[in-house]
Design a protein around this motif. Structure first.
Motif, PDB file in Angstrom:
ATOM      1  N   GLY A   1       0.613  -1.466  -0.164  1.00  0.00           N
ATOM      2  CA  GLY A   1       0.497   0.086   0.251  1.00  0.00           C
ATOM      3  C   GLY A   1       0.506   1.329   0.260  1.00  0.00           C
ATOM      4  O   GLY A   1       2.021   1.386  -0.338  1.00  0.00           O
TER       5      GLY A   1
ATOM      6  N   THR B   1      -3.673  -1.790  -2.504  1.00  0.00           N
ATOM      7  CA  THR B   1      -4.417  -0.887  -2.087  1.00  0.00           C
ATOM      8  C   THR B   1      -5.187   0.009  -3.054  1.00  0.00           C
ATOM      9  O   THR B   1      -4.345   0.370  -3.727  1.00  0.00           O
TER      10      THR B   1
ATOM     11  N   LEU C   1      -8.944  -6.919   0.220  1.00  0.00           N
ATOM     12  CA  LEU C   1      -8.398  -5.811   1.253  1.00  0.00           C
ATOM     13  C   LEU C   1      -9.824  -5.958   2.224  1.00  0.00           C
ATOM     14  O   LEU C   1     -10.766  -6.668   1.622  1.00  0.00           O
TER      15      LEU C   1
END
Length: 377
Positions: free
Chosen positions: A113, A139, A182
């Motif tokens: 991320g 992400t 996620l």
């Protein structure tokens, strides 16, 4: 690594001068192409920098892809969370890269991320005075925002992202299948940055988000489309203002408030992740604009209502453990990167899709606004 692949990934080109242009590839299954893409860049070795959570999901596949393409490969793994964007985390990554004998012509692959992208990118920017790197964001927040544009850095006790460098990647691989793993919280946090692009200068895109946000979350074609729209918007701004001397500051809409909140919560992701702070910051920026008579109140209400609909916080009171008092928040804003000669600069709005840079904002106005916000029910 997902077996589902996009036959023809969407491509957004970032046409920087001096031969520094690069592509952002967007689609499902792109992590499986890491090795082939790295080999095409002429690398002989690659170091994957990731965190423990992402490593468990994707590191083996990425490493196997690189090795299958004939690249010598190593893995540097840091703890998950904002706390790794620190002097200690930076030293750990740099020492790991040096121990692996990563050279200027090799590649650092930032697999993760925004924290990993910023940290690995800063290490790449400074190692041997500059090593090439690839962003492989996993992400939503990183795919639409932090992986694009070359901003890298770490945090200080004085504030967020205050130590860093501009260092453009050579390639961005935005595998949208990675978003399937996620948590709902991380998806919502990333969505704050998606909505931000509409709020800055694209009212039609914000309206599209209001109608299509569920498809982004569920992994429909809207997801790839949203990532591509955001990347095109950011690429355009970066090309026009790579080093943030003007227009690029608009991308920080909501972030003056957000970074202050993150500092006052000690970058504790259990309490507040970046996208949640941004959501509160976006709502505050629009309500502050309305208070100053710049923006209609119903526009500010529409922004907050949409963010709340997708499950994002929009009030200071929503920060677990508290956000700090108004004086502490204004003090934290004093270290914002946009401060000039000690004066606060905000990104404010005349309406949805009509944001602008507002330098020299009176601290007393900000303090009064925050006191009113903290006193609101």
């Amino acid at each position: 690594m997902s077996e589902t692949k996009t036959a023809h990934p969407l491509t957004v080109h970032v046409p920087l001068n001096g031969g520094r242009g690069y592509d952002i590839l967007i689609g499902r299954g792109l992590l499986g192409q890491t090795g082939a893409r790295a080999a095409a860049l002429g690398a002989r070795a690659a170091a994957i920098v990731t965190d423990e959570n992402v490593a468990a999901l994707y590191a083996d596949g990425a490493r196997a892809s690189l090795e299958a393409a004939g690249l010598r490969t190593c893995l540097v793994v840091v703890p998950p969370g904002e706390a790794s964007k620190s002097y200690a985390g930076y030293a750990q990554v740099c020492d790991g890269l040096l121990a692996a004998r990563i050279e200027r012509g090799d590649l650092v692959v930032a697999l993760g991320g925004g924290v990993i992208g910023d940290l690995a990118g800063f290490a790449a920017a400074t190692l041997r005075r500059g090593v090439r790197f690839v962003q492989a964001p996993t992400t939503l927040l990183a795919q639409v925002d932090s992986s694009v544009g070359g901003k890298t850095g770490i945090n200080s006790g004085h504030g967020k992202n205050l130590i860093g460098a501009f260092h453009q990647p050579r390639l961005v691989l935005a595998d949208t299948a990675s978003l399937d793993t996620l948590s709902e919280r991380e998806m919502r946090a990333g969505y704050a940055e998606v909505a931000k692009y509409g709020l800055i200068n694209d009212a039609a895109f914000f309206a599209w988000c209001e109608a299509n946000w569920a498809g982004i979350f569920s992994g429909g074609p809207e997801r790839d489309e949203a990532v591509a729209i955001c990347c095109r918007a950011k690429a355009g701004v970066v090309v026009r203002d790579e080093f943030e001397h003007g227009e690029r500051a608009l991308l920080n809409l909501g972030h003056t408030f957000a970074h202050a909140l993150e500092r006052l919560t000690n970058y504790d992701s259990a309490r507040l992740v970046h996208g949640e702070a941004v959501a509160i910051g976006l709502a505050l920026a629009f309500r502050f604009s309305a208070r100053l008579g710049l923006c209609p109140g119903q526009e500010a209400g529409r922004v907050a209502n949409h963010l709340a609909l997708v499950g994002l916080p929009t009030r200071l009171q929503a920060v677990p453990g508290g956000s700090g008092d108004a004086d502490a928040l204004v003090e934290a804003m004093g270290q914002d990167k946009k401060v000039r000669d000690g004066a606060l600069t905000f990104i404010l709005a005349r309406g949805i899709g009509a944001s602008f840079i507002a330098p020299g904002i009176d601290r007393a106005e900000v303090l009064a606004f925050l006191k009113a916000e903290l006193g609101a029910g």
